[in-house]
Design a protein around this motif. Structure first.
Motif, PDB file in Angstrom:
ATOM      1  N   TYR A 278       0.688  -1.212  -0.167  1.00 50.00           N
ATOM      2  CA  TYR A 278      -0.020  -0.107  -0.052  1.00 50.00           C
ATOM      3  C   TYR A 278       0.791   1.287  -0.097  1.00 50.00           C
ATOM      4  CZ  TYR A 278      -4.197  -3.071   0.754  1.00 50.00           C
ATOM      5  OH  TYR A 278      -5.052  -3.902   0.776  1.00 50.00           O
ATOM      6  N   HIS A 279       1.755   1.159   0.683  1.00 51.79           N
ATOM      7  CA  HIS A 279       2.924   2.460   0.738  1.00 51.79           C
ATOM      8  C   HIS A 279       3.506   2.627  -0.547  1.00 51.79           C
ATOM      9  CE1 HIS A 279       6.087   5.148   2.092  1.00 51.79           C
ATOM     10  NE2 HIS A 279       6.681   4.385   1.629  1.00 51.79           N
ATOM     11  N   LEU A 280       4.005   1.667  -1.293  1.00 53.77           N
ATOM     12  CA  LEU A 280       4.768   1.897  -2.388  1.00 53.77           C
ATOM     13  C   LEU A 280       3.589   2.467  -3.517  1.00 53.77           C
ATOM     14  CD1 LEU A 280       7.018   1.574  -4.408  1.00 53.77           C
ATOM     15  CD2 LEU A 280       6.211  -0.790  -4.660  1.00 53.77           C
ATOM     16  N   LEU A 281       2.520   1.640  -3.490  1.00 56.96           N
ATOM     17  CA  LEU A 281       1.525   2.373  -4.629  1.00 56.96           C
ATOM     18  C   LEU A 281       1.146   3.901  -4.383  1.00 56.96           C
ATOM     19  CD1 LEU A 281       1.461  -0.488  -5.698  1.00 56.96           C
ATOM     20  CD2 LEU A 281      -0.948  -0.674  -5.886  1.00 56.96           C
ATOM     21  N   ALA A 282       0.888   4.151  -2.884  1.00 59.71           N
ATOM     22  CA  ALA A 282       0.363   5.363  -2.754  1.00 59.71           C
ATOM     23  C   ALA A 282       1.689   6.340  -3.037  1.00 59.71           C
ATOM     24  CB  ALA A 282       0.163   5.507  -1.219  1.00 59.71           C
ATOM     25  N   GLN A 427      -5.666   5.421  -8.887  1.00 54.66           N
ATOM     26  CA  GLN A 427      -5.295   4.599  -7.688  1.00 54.66           C
ATOM     27  C   GLN A 427      -5.703   2.976  -7.792  1.00 54.66           C
ATOM     28  OE1 GLN A 427      -5.012   6.828  -3.930  1.00 54.66           O
ATOM     29  NE2 GLN A 427      -6.122   8.718  -5.059  1.00 54.66           N
ATOM     30  N   THR A 428      -7.198   3.201  -7.851  1.00 55.74           N
ATOM     31  CA  THR A 428      -7.778   1.668  -7.903  1.00 55.74           C
ATOM     32  C   THR A 428      -7.626   0.973  -9.304  1.00 55.74           C
ATOM     33  OG1 THR A 428      -9.693   2.612  -6.801  1.00 55.74           O
ATOM     34  CG2 THR A 428     -10.040   0.532  -8.145  1.00 55.74           C
ATOM     35  N   GLN A 429      -7.226   1.317 -10.404  1.00 57.86           N
ATOM     36  CA  GLN A 429      -6.678   1.140 -11.541  1.00 57.86           C
ATOM     37  C   GLN A 429      -5.384   0.450 -11.380  1.00 57.86           C
ATOM     38  OE1 GLN A 429      -6.536   2.918 -15.333  1.00 57.86           O
ATOM     39  NE2 GLN A 429      -8.690   3.411 -15.226  1.00 57.86           N
ATOM     40  N   THR A 430      -4.481   1.073 -10.607  1.00 57.91           N
ATOM     41  CA  THR A 430      -3.156   0.356 -10.228  1.00 57.91           C
ATOM     42  C   THR A 430      -3.294  -0.628  -9.308  1.00 57.91           C
ATOM     43  OG1 THR A 430      -2.351   2.478 -10.457  1.00 57.91           O
ATOM     44  CG2 THR A 430      -0.881   1.182  -9.497  1.00 57.91           C
ATOM     45  N   PRO A 450      -9.022  -5.174  -0.196  1.00 59.48           N
ATOM     46  CA  PRO A 450      -9.238  -3.964   0.383  1.00 59.48           C
ATOM     47  C   PRO A 450      -8.294  -2.807  -0.532  1.00 59.48           C
ATOM     48  CG  PRO A 450      -8.552  -5.631   1.892  1.00 59.48           C
ATOM     49  CD  PRO A 450      -8.516  -6.299   0.787  1.00 59.48           C
ATOM     50  N   ARG A 451      -8.842  -1.553  -0.493  1.00 62.83           N
ATOM     51  CA  ARG A 451      -8.741  -0.563  -1.304  1.00 62.83           C
ATOM     52  C   ARG A 451      -8.225   0.739  -0.234  1.00 62.83           C
ATOM     53  NH1 ARG A 451     -12.544  -2.063  -5.287  1.00 62.83           N
ATOM     54  NH2 ARG A 451     -13.463  -0.148  -5.409  1.00 62.83           N
ATOM     55  N   PHE A 452      -7.360   1.553  -0.785  1.00 64.73           N
ATOM     56  CA  PHE A 452      -7.382   2.954  -0.392  1.00 64.73           C
ATOM     57  C   PHE A 452      -7.434   3.826  -1.326  1.00 64.73           C
ATOM     58  CE2 PHE A 452      -3.071   1.952  -2.460  1.00 64.73           C
ATOM     59  CZ  PHE A 452      -2.891   3.303  -3.137  1.00 64.73           C
ATOM     60  N   LYS A 466      -7.194   7.416   2.953  1.00 66.90           N
ATOM     61  CA  LYS A 466      -8.359   6.546   3.398  1.00 66.90           C
ATOM     62  C   LYS A 466      -7.825   5.060   3.109  1.00 66.90           C
ATOM     63  CE  LYS A 466     -11.016  10.411   2.474  1.00 66.90           C
ATOM     64  NZ  LYS A 466      -9.959  11.477   2.069  1.00 66.90           N
ATOM     65  N   VAL A 467      -8.413   4.180   4.299  1.00 68.68           N
ATOM     66  CA  VAL A 467      -7.989   2.905   3.838  1.00 68.68           C
ATOM     67  C   VAL A 467      -8.748   1.848   4.670  1.00 68.68           C
ATOM     68  CG1 VAL A 467      -6.088   1.090   4.110  1.00 68.68           C
ATOM     69  CG2 VAL A 467      -5.349   3.469   4.084  1.00 68.68           C
ATOM     70  N   GLU A 468      -9.366   0.833   3.714  1.00 71.03           N
ATOM     71  CA  GLU A 468     -10.393   0.200   4.185  1.00 71.03           C
ATOM     72  C   GLU A 468      -9.985  -0.757   5.654  1.00 71.03           C
ATOM     73  OE1 GLU A 468     -13.769  -0.653   0.765  1.00 71.03           O
ATOM     74  OE2 GLU A 468     -11.768  -1.813   0.725  1.00 71.03           O
ATOM     75  N   LYS A 469     -10.626  -1.055   6.645  1.00 71.55           N
ATOM     76  CA  LYS A 469     -10.082  -1.412   7.836  1.00 71.55           C
ATOM     77  C   LYS A 469      -9.913  -3.065   7.730  1.00 71.55           C
ATOM     78  CE  LYS A 469     -14.639  -1.827   9.979  1.00 71.55           C
ATOM     79  NZ  LYS A 469     -15.631  -1.347  10.914  1.00 71.55           N
ATOM     80  N   ARG A 470     -10.370  -3.461   6.554  1.00 74.21           N
ATOM     81  CA  ARG A 470      -9.929  -4.967   6.455  1.00 74.21           C
ATOM     82  C   ARG A 470      -8.419  -5.264   5.979  1.00 74.21           C
ATOM     83  NH1 ARG A 470     -12.162  -6.551   1.232  1.00 74.21           N
ATOM     84  NH2 ARG A 470     -12.412  -4.472   0.606  1.00 74.21           N
ATOM     85  N   VAL A 471      -7.776  -4.173   5.959  1.00 77.43           N
ATOM     86  CA  VAL A 471      -6.335  -4.363   5.823  1.00 77.43           C
ATOM     87  C   VAL A 471      -5.589  -4.840   7.076  1.00 77.43           C
ATOM     88  CG1 VAL A 471      -6.231  -2.560   3.748  1.00 77.43           C
ATOM     89  CG2 VAL A 471      -5.396  -2.084   6.277  1.00 77.43           C
TER      90      VAL A 471
END
Length: 525
Positions: A278-282, A427-430, A450-452, A466-471
């Motif tokens: 998640y960090h790298l993609l963001a 973001q979601t596409q990536t 889960p997505r951010f 914003k990160v879904e708590k399912r992570v």
């Protein structure tokens, strides 16, 4: 919630509303091809998902013709009116977000339907509009998503719009019958007269008359002069695939920039769903957004330096600037998120990835007289600062969030994917592509994971992640420790948008996934 993909040996349709997916499937069964079906899906979405998209909005398309063996793009976005100038808003800090003075760009949707269907379709234009006309005239069960959107944005609707979407002051009950008689009549005019009925005939005249009476700025000449255009897509190579996006004024190149950064990291050593993932993609996306915000506008007014931005060496330089321990302090402007993405693949190998929108829920909130057409507020994203790259000028296209995606392997489509959500689209596409390509997820698994979404939304002062708590709490804690301003989102939070994808494997099987956050369906056989 669907956990497995729908798999077909020949066809696949995905969209955010099951009736739109069914309309596309019906056109395929009738003998139409993917292009006919895609227009039918698009038109039906304009009826059954009216809070997200409609005749008063824009659309972007990526098409793959098996006969031609190449990917093309169609820019179905509209330009500001010839009389729309910054001095119309003298003394105002920004263009109004709602109301008739936010409806300053010509809707490009109807033109795009006609262009795609005329170029590649097999059926008549009237035939592919039949499902949409039927649902507008006879009605359909109002979706939970439309109900929620109506409650959220109801105060922004003009009296004409409220009479349609909030009869008696409230939306119809969920799954209650919803009829749009005026819109049905407009669609019938369009089916009979083709795109010129919208831009040069009675529909254009009715919209122009309403604009004049209501204090709007678009004229009949603005409609008569509108034309979308076939353009070359932009692309980059990523792990054996050529990934295509629509060119500017679409923001699609931002997703390609992110891929050029990510190819310098070894996903074999990065666990899917981990902090590192998640960090790298963001961080990669934040860097691409920084450049996007500085250059994206109508390229006929200002050149967008794509050669530099998509240069592989530049991607390497950006990758080298990323710290895996610390979040970069970068920002972006808030962007509207209400959109509808869909895709179709047929048995001949034709493929269409497309996306359409009114910008905000219910667009400007204004319905043009008795046409039943909600007008988009896309032009409200223009800046009134004359020095801004996206400053308002007459007959200009604005910075556009819409961006359908297609990834090809060995010259043929392998993945079609996209999502609702302005800032969230790259973001979601990536996330979707990396999950399918690096981790072997099928489309439904990739959509469900889960997505951010990073960025500032309207009225919020900070650049939240914003990160879904399912992570998992440990991932949320690690992201916060790295300096991200983390906000925990719900398990399947609507702010993440509605994502859909189709994958085509080595056997030619088509698998489809649709978002559990919406009312969609994947249909294939």
């Amino acid at each position: 919630m669907t956990t497995g993909p729908v798999i077909g040996t020949k066809t696949m349709v995905v969209s955010p509303h099951y009736l739109a997916s069914a309309a596309g499937a019906g056109i395929l069964q009738k003998g139409g091809n993917a292009f006919d079906a895609a227009v039918a899906v698009s038109a039906t979405l304009a009826v059954v998902y009216p809070h997200m998209t409609g005749l008063g909005g824009d659309a972007f398309w990526l098409t793959y013709s098996a006969g031609e063996g190449s990917v093309r793009a169609y820019n179905g976005s509209g330009r500001s009116g010839y009389g729309v100038r910054r001095d119309r808003y003298a003394g105002e800090a920004a263009i109004p977000r709602r109301g008739i003075r936010s409806a300053i760009t010509v809707p490009g949707m109807a033109d795009s339907w006609a262009a795609v269907q005329r170029q590649y379709g097999r059926l008549t234009f009237a035939e592919v509009l039949e499902p949409a006309i039927g649902y507008a005239s006879a009605g359909f069960p109002l979706s939970p998503d439309q109900y929620g959107g109506s409650i959220l944005a109801g105060a922004a609707l003009t009296p004409e719009a409220a009479a349609i979407y909030l009869p008696g002051g409230r939306p119809p009950a969920v799954h209650g019958k919803f009829v749009q008689t005026q819109l049905a009549g407009t669609l019938q005019l369009l089916a009979a007269g083709g795109r010129d009925a919208f831009y040069k005939g009675a529909i254009a005249q009715n919209i122009a008359n309403y604009m004049h009476a209501a204090g709007g700025y678009l004229t009949r000449d603005d409609f008569a002069d509108h034309h979308g255009e076939w353009v070359d897509p932009v692309s980059t190579d990523y792990h054996g695939h050529t990934v295509y996006q629509a060119p500017p004024n679409s923001q699609g190149f931002a997703a390609l920039m992110a891929l050029n950064i990510l190819e310098h990291f070894d996903f074999g050593n990065i666990e899917q769903g981990s902090y590192e993932y998640y960090h790298l993609l963001a961080e990669a996306l934040k860097l691409s957004f920084r450049d996007r915000d500085q250059v994206l506008t109508d390229p006929t007014f200002h050149k967008v330096p794509l050669d530099q931005l998509l240069d592989k060496q530049y991607g390497g330089q950006l990758a080298a600037s990323i710290s895996m321990q610390r979040a970069a302090a970068l920002g972006s402007e808030p962007i509207g998120r209400d959109t509808a993405y869909a895709a179709v693949v047929d048995g001949e190998g034709n493929a269409v990835s497309f996306i359409q929108s009114l910008y905000f829920e219910f667009g400007s909130g204004a319905v043009a007289g008795e046409t039943g057409i909600l007008l988009q507020n896309r032009g409200s994203f223009f800046s009134l600062d004359p020095a801004h790259i996206n400053t308002l000028e007459p007959h200009k296209r604005t910075f556009h969030t819409l961006m359908p995606a297609m990834a090809c392997k060995d010259g043929k489509p392998a993945f079609l994917y996209g999502t609702q959500g302005g800032e969230g689209q790259p973001q979601t596409q990536t996330m979707l592509l990396t999950r399918m390509l690096h981790y072997g997820m099928n489309p439904q698994e990739a959509v469900n994971a889960p997505r951010f979404v990073w960025g500032r939304t309207w009225g919020e002062p900070t650049q939240e992640l914003k990160v879904e708590k399912r992570v998992g709490q440990h991932v949320l804690d690690d992201l916060a420790t790295a300096g991200h301003i983390v906000r925990q989102a719900e398990e399947y939070d609507g702010i993440m948008g509605h994502a859909h994808a189709i994958a085509i494997d080595g056997n030619g099987y088509r698998s489809g996934g649709t978002d559990p956050r919406c009312d969609g369906a994947a249909i294939g056989w």
